[in-house]
Design a protein around this motif. Structure first.
Motif, PDB file in Angstrom:
ATOM      1  N   ASP A 191       0.806  -1.233   0.000  1.00  0.00           N
ATOM      2  CA  ASP A 191       0.000   0.000   0.000  1.00  0.00           C
ATOM      3  C   ASP A 191       0.834   1.275   0.000  1.00  0.00           C
ATOM      4  O   ASP A 191       0.350   2.343  -0.366  1.00  0.00           O
ATOM      5  CB  ASP A 191      -0.876   0.053   1.265  1.00  0.00           C
ATOM      6  N   GLU A 192       2.049   1.160   0.500  1.00  0.00           N
ATOM      7  CA  GLU A 192       2.902   2.352   0.633  1.00  0.00           C
ATOM      8  C   GLU A 192       3.809   2.571  -0.578  1.00  0.00           C
ATOM      9  O   GLU A 192       4.460   3.603  -0.690  1.00  0.00           O
ATOM     10  CB  GLU A 192       3.812   2.214   1.870  1.00  0.00           C
ATOM     11  N   ALA A 193       3.855   1.564  -1.459  1.00  0.00           N
ATOM     12  CA  ALA A 193       4.851   1.596  -2.538  1.00  0.00           C
ATOM     13  C   ALA A 193       4.686   2.808  -3.457  1.00  0.00           C
ATOM     14  O   ALA A 193       5.671   3.485  -3.781  1.00  0.00           O
ATOM     15  CB  ALA A 193       4.790   0.299  -3.340  1.00  0.00           C
TER      16      ALA A 193
ATOM     17  N   GLU B 179       4.359 -23.178  -4.531  1.00  0.00           N
ATOM     18  CA  GLU B 179       4.426 -22.413  -5.783  1.00  0.00           C
ATOM     19  C   GLU B 179       3.221 -21.497  -5.973  1.00  0.00           C
ATOM     20  O   GLU B 179       3.349 -20.416  -6.541  1.00  0.00           O
ATOM     21  CB  GLU B 179       4.532 -23.355  -6.978  1.00  0.00           C
ATOM     22  N   LEU B 180       2.058 -21.944  -5.510  1.00  0.00           N
ATOM     23  CA  LEU B 180       0.867 -21.121  -5.659  1.00  0.00           C
ATOM     24  C   LEU B 180       1.002 -19.833  -4.860  1.00  0.00           C
ATOM     25  O   LEU B 180       0.640 -18.748  -5.314  1.00  0.00           O
ATOM     26  CB  LEU B 180      -0.374 -21.879  -5.184  1.00  0.00           C
ATOM     27  N   GLN B 181       1.535 -19.996  -3.656  1.00  0.00           N
ATOM     28  CA  GLN B 181       1.712 -18.828  -2.799  1.00  0.00           C
ATOM     29  C   GLN B 181       2.736 -17.865  -3.400  1.00  0.00           C
ATOM     30  O   GLN B 181       2.521 -16.655  -3.439  1.00  0.00           O
ATOM     31  CB  GLN B 181       2.167 -19.292  -1.417  1.00  0.00           C
ATOM     32  N   LEU B 182       3.839 -18.431  -3.889  1.00  0.00           N
ATOM     33  CA  LEU B 182       4.860 -17.590  -4.516  1.00  0.00           C
ATOM     34  C   LEU B 182       4.303 -16.881  -5.754  1.00  0.00           C
ATOM     35  O   LEU B 182       4.539 -15.686  -5.956  1.00  0.00           O
ATOM     36  CB  LEU B 182       6.074 -18.436  -4.923  1.00  0.00           C
ATOM     37  N   ALA B 183       3.553 -17.637  -6.548  1.00  0.00           N
ATOM     38  CA  ALA B 183       2.965 -17.062  -7.756  1.00  0.00           C
ATOM     39  C   ALA B 183       2.077 -15.875  -7.399  1.00  0.00           C
ATOM     40  O   ALA B 183       2.064 -14.851  -8.079  1.00  0.00           O
ATOM     41  CB  ALA B 183       2.175 -18.119  -8.517  1.00  0.00           C
ATOM     42  N   GLN B 184       1.356 -16.031  -6.286  1.00  0.00           N
ATOM     43  CA  GLN B 184       0.475 -14.964  -5.829  1.00  0.00           C
ATOM     44  C   GLN B 184       1.290 -13.715  -5.446  1.00  0.00           C
ATOM     45  O   GLN B 184       0.926 -12.589  -5.766  1.00  0.00           O
ATOM     46  CB  GLN B 184      -0.292 -15.491  -4.620  1.00  0.00           C
ATOM     47  N   ARG B 185       2.415 -13.930  -4.763  1.00  0.00           N
ATOM     48  CA  ARG B 185       3.290 -12.804  -4.396  1.00  0.00           C
ATOM     49  C   ARG B 185       3.807 -12.087  -5.644  1.00  0.00           C
ATOM     50  O   ARG B 185       3.794 -10.862  -5.729  1.00  0.00           O
ATOM     51  CB  ARG B 185       4.501 -13.282  -3.585  1.00  0.00           C
ATOM     52  N   PHE B 186       4.306 -12.869  -6.593  1.00  0.00           N
ATOM     53  CA  PHE B 186       4.858 -12.269  -7.813  1.00  0.00           C
ATOM     54  C   PHE B 186       3.784 -11.520  -8.594  1.00  0.00           C
ATOM     55  O   PHE B 186       4.033 -10.485  -9.197  1.00  0.00           O
ATOM     56  CB  PHE B 186       5.495 -13.355  -8.694  1.00  0.00           C
ATOM     57  N   ASP B 187       2.575 -12.071  -8.545  1.00  0.00           N
ATOM     58  CA  ASP B 187       1.450 -11.447  -9.207  1.00  0.00           C
ATOM     59  C   ASP B 187       1.135 -10.076  -8.606  1.00  0.00           C
ATOM     60  O   ASP B 187       0.859  -9.109  -9.327  1.00  0.00           O
ATOM     61  CB  ASP B 187       0.250 -12.389  -9.049  1.00  0.00           C
TER      62      ASP B 187
ATOM     63  N   GLN C 267       3.647  -7.695  -9.942  1.00  0.00           N
ATOM     64  CA  GLN C 267       3.391  -7.345 -11.333  1.00  0.00           C
ATOM     65  C   GLN C 267       2.263  -6.302 -11.424  1.00  0.00           C
ATOM     66  O   GLN C 267       2.361  -5.336 -12.175  1.00  0.00           O
ATOM     67  CB  GLN C 267       3.009  -8.611 -12.112  1.00  0.00           C
ATOM     68  N   HIS C 268       1.236  -6.487 -10.603  1.00  0.00           N
ATOM     69  CA  HIS C 268       0.134  -5.525 -10.595  1.00  0.00           C
ATOM     70  C   HIS C 268       0.569  -4.173 -10.036  1.00  0.00           C
ATOM     71  O   HIS C 268       0.131  -3.128 -10.513  1.00  0.00           O
ATOM     72  CB  HIS C 268      -1.059  -6.075  -9.813  1.00  0.00           C
ATOM     73  N   LEU C 269       1.420  -4.217  -9.016  1.00  0.00           N
ATOM     74  CA  LEU C 269       1.913  -2.949  -8.452  1.00  0.00           C
ATOM     75  C   LEU C 269       2.665  -2.150  -9.509  1.00  0.00           C
ATOM     76  O   LEU C 269       2.529  -0.930  -9.608  1.00  0.00           O
ATOM     77  CB  LEU C 269       2.852  -3.212  -7.266  1.00  0.00           C
ATOM     78  N   LEU C 270       3.476  -2.848 -10.315  1.00  0.00           N
ATOM     79  CA  LEU C 270       4.241  -2.151 -11.352  1.00  0.00           C
ATOM     80  C   LEU C 270       3.303  -1.536 -12.402  1.00  0.00           C
ATOM     81  O   LEU C 270       3.469  -0.384 -12.800  1.00  0.00           O
ATOM     82  CB  LEU C 270       5.242  -3.102 -12.023  1.00  0.00           C
TER      83      LEU C 270
ATOM     84  N   SER D 178       7.361   6.362 -14.939  1.00  0.00           N
ATOM     85  CA  SER D 178       7.977   5.495 -15.950  1.00  0.00           C
ATOM     86  C   SER D 178       8.927   4.514 -15.274  1.00  0.00           C
ATOM     87  O   SER D 178      10.046   4.838 -14.915  1.00  0.00           O
ATOM     88  CB  SER D 178       8.657   6.324 -17.042  1.00  0.00           C
ATOM     89  N   VAL D 179       8.437   3.323 -15.095  1.00  0.00           N
ATOM     90  CA  VAL D 179       9.199   2.256 -14.439  1.00  0.00           C
ATOM     91  C   VAL D 179       9.270   1.062 -15.389  1.00  0.00           C
ATOM     92  O   VAL D 179       8.318   0.783 -16.109  1.00  0.00           O
ATOM     93  CB  VAL D 179       8.551   1.836 -13.098  1.00  0.00           C
ATOM     94  N   ASP D 180      10.419   0.404 -15.411  1.00  0.00           N
ATOM     95  CA  ASP D 180      10.592  -0.698 -16.361  1.00  0.00           C
ATOM     96  C   ASP D 180      11.158  -1.966 -15.726  1.00  0.00           C
ATOM     97  O   ASP D 180      11.435  -2.936 -16.427  1.00  0.00           O
ATOM     98  CB  ASP D 180      11.500  -0.254 -17.518  1.00  0.00           C
ATOM     99  N   THR D 181      11.365  -1.956 -14.401  1.00  0.00           N
ATOM    100  CA  THR D 181      12.117  -3.059 -13.800  1.00  0.00           C
ATOM    101  C   THR D 181      11.378  -3.732 -12.655  1.00  0.00           C
ATOM    102  O   THR D 181      10.842  -3.071 -11.765  1.00  0.00           O
ATOM    103  CB  THR D 181      13.478  -2.524 -13.278  1.00  0.00           C
ATOM    104  N   LEU D 182      11.374  -5.066 -12.710  1.00  0.00           N
ATOM    105  CA  LEU D 182      10.813  -5.879 -11.643  1.00  0.00           C
ATOM    106  C   LEU D 182      11.888  -6.889 -11.251  1.00  0.00           C
ATOM    107  O   LEU D 182      12.172  -7.816 -12.008  1.00  0.00           O
ATOM    108  CB  LEU D 182       9.552  -6.578 -12.165  1.00  0.00           C
ATOM    109  N   SER D 183      12.501  -6.662 -10.079  1.00  0.00           N
ATOM    110  CA  SER D 183      13.573  -7.545  -9.615  1.00  0.00           C
ATOM    111  C   SER D 183      12.984  -8.573  -8.677  1.00  0.00           C
ATOM    112  O   SER D 183      12.655  -8.274  -7.532  1.00  0.00           O
ATOM    113  CB  SER D 183      14.643  -6.702  -8.908  1.00  0.00           C
ATOM    114  N   MET D 184      12.832  -9.793  -9.168  1.00  0.00           N
ATOM    115  CA  MET D 184      12.304 -10.867  -8.320  1.00  0.00           C
ATOM    116  C   MET D 184      12.668 -12.213  -8.924  1.00  0.00           C
ATOM    117  O   MET D 184      12.834 -12.344 -10.126  1.00  0.00           O
ATOM    118  CB  MET D 184      10.789 -10.717  -8.115  1.00  0.00           C
ATOM    119  N   GLY D 185      12.807 -13.205  -8.050  1.00  0.00           N
ATOM    120  CA  GLY D 185      13.226 -14.522  -8.483  1.00  0.00           C
ATOM    121  C   GLY D 185      14.676 -14.754  -8.092  1.00  0.00           C
ATOM    122  O   GLY D 185      15.536 -13.901  -8.332  1.00  0.00           O
ATOM    123  N   MET D 186      14.939 -15.887  -7.439  1.00  0.00           N
ATOM    124  CA  MET D 186      16.279 -16.275  -7.017  1.00  0.00           C
ATOM    125  C   MET D 186      16.522 -17.694  -7.548  1.00  0.00           C
ATOM    126  O   MET D 186      15.785 -18.160  -8.412  1.00  0.00           O
ATOM    127  CB  MET D 186      16.387 -16.171  -5.503  1.00  0.00           C
ATOM    128  N   SER D 187      17.544 -18.371  -7.042  1.00  0.00           N
ATOM    129  CA  SER D 187      17.886 -19.687  -7.610  1.00  0.00           C
ATOM    130  C   SER D 187      16.684 -20.626  -7.702  1.00  0.00           C
ATOM    131  O   SER D 187      16.491 -21.307  -8.702  1.00  0.00           O
ATOM    132  CB  SER D 187      18.985 -20.348  -6.777  1.00  0.00           C
TER     133      SER D 187
END
Ligand SMILES: *Cc1c(COP(=O)(O)O)cnc(C)c1O
Length: 232
Positions: free
Chosen positions: A141-143, A171-179, A182-185, A194-203
């Protein structure tokens, strides 16, 4: 081919497969090699193989590696760790990107301390997407408000958002977080930023993050192997 080069090539292959599955162009997600706890010689070796972007979590380690590797002129340092306000100065001087801006005070200091001759510091606002109180990051909410404030700072260039979801294999929970990210961006864009970057995902969750629009993945273990923390 060295072991490091081999594991990097393997990660790059996984990344391009994930992009292809997602129907995305192969050049739309950048690999950040997270070199924390590994020696500068490893970074040098990967640089020689073509890797340019490296991620570090600890200010002192960033300072040391930066000094040792000053001759690698195309090397791009990404600061991805928690940042205390008394440690911002050298990050403002050394880093090309900071992924972990989560409050205005840190952003203001980085902006003021960014050396005048350098381009603005690329900044991502870190979002605490899992709501864990132990995690850094602003609340979803603060982003938008924090992003707007960062845009106004002359030493910084707001580029987008970053998150570190809770450690889970669900995976469902993670997918929800990433989603949510994506919506915030998308929402920031709709607000005119003007934003172009989403840094997420690790090994462990790189491919899933790519499915949800990651444009930078931060990969340590899958390239360098397991970390051994001196203080652990
Ligand atoms: C350590 C770290 C990574 C890399 O994690 P791996 O699981 O080793 O790939 C990515 N992002 C951040 C913020 C980290 O601290």
């Amino acid at each position: 081919m060295s072991g490091l080069d081999k594991s990097r090539q393997h990660v790059l292959l996984q990344l391009s497969e994930a992009l292809s599955v997602a129907g995305r162009r192969s050049d739309t997600c950048q690999l950040i090699a997270v070199s924390k706890t590994f020696p500068a010689s490893d970074v040098r070796e990967l640089y020689a193989c073509g890797q340019r972007a490296f991620g570090e979590n600890y200010v002192q380690e960033l300072e040391q590696k930066h000094a040792e590797l000053a001759d690698l002129v195309e090397l791009e340092w990404h600061f991805i760790g928690p940042l205390q306000s008394n440690k911002t100065r050298s990050v403002a001087q050394i880093a090309h990107w900071v992924h972990s801006v989560d409050r205005l005070k840190i952003a203001e200091r980085l902006s003021v301390q960014r050396p005048v001759g350098l381009p603005p510091l690329n900044v991502l606002v870190q979002v605490n997407v899992s709501g864990e109180s132990s995690k850094s990051g602003c609340l979803p909410d603060e982003a938008a408000a924090l992003c707007r404030a960062v845009v106004a700072l002359p030493g910084l260039a707001l580029r987008g958002l970053m998150c570190i979801p809770e450690a889970t294999t669900d995976e469902l929970q993670l997918a929800q977080r990433f989603d949510v990210m994506q919506h915030l961006l998308t929402d920031l864009r709709a607000k005119g930023l003007s934003v172009d970057t989403l840094s997420m995902g690790m090994s462990a969750d790189m491919a899933l993050a790519v499915q949800h629009g990651a444009t930078m993945v931060r990969v340590g273990t899958a390239i360098f192997g397991r970390r051994h923390y001196p203080d652990a």
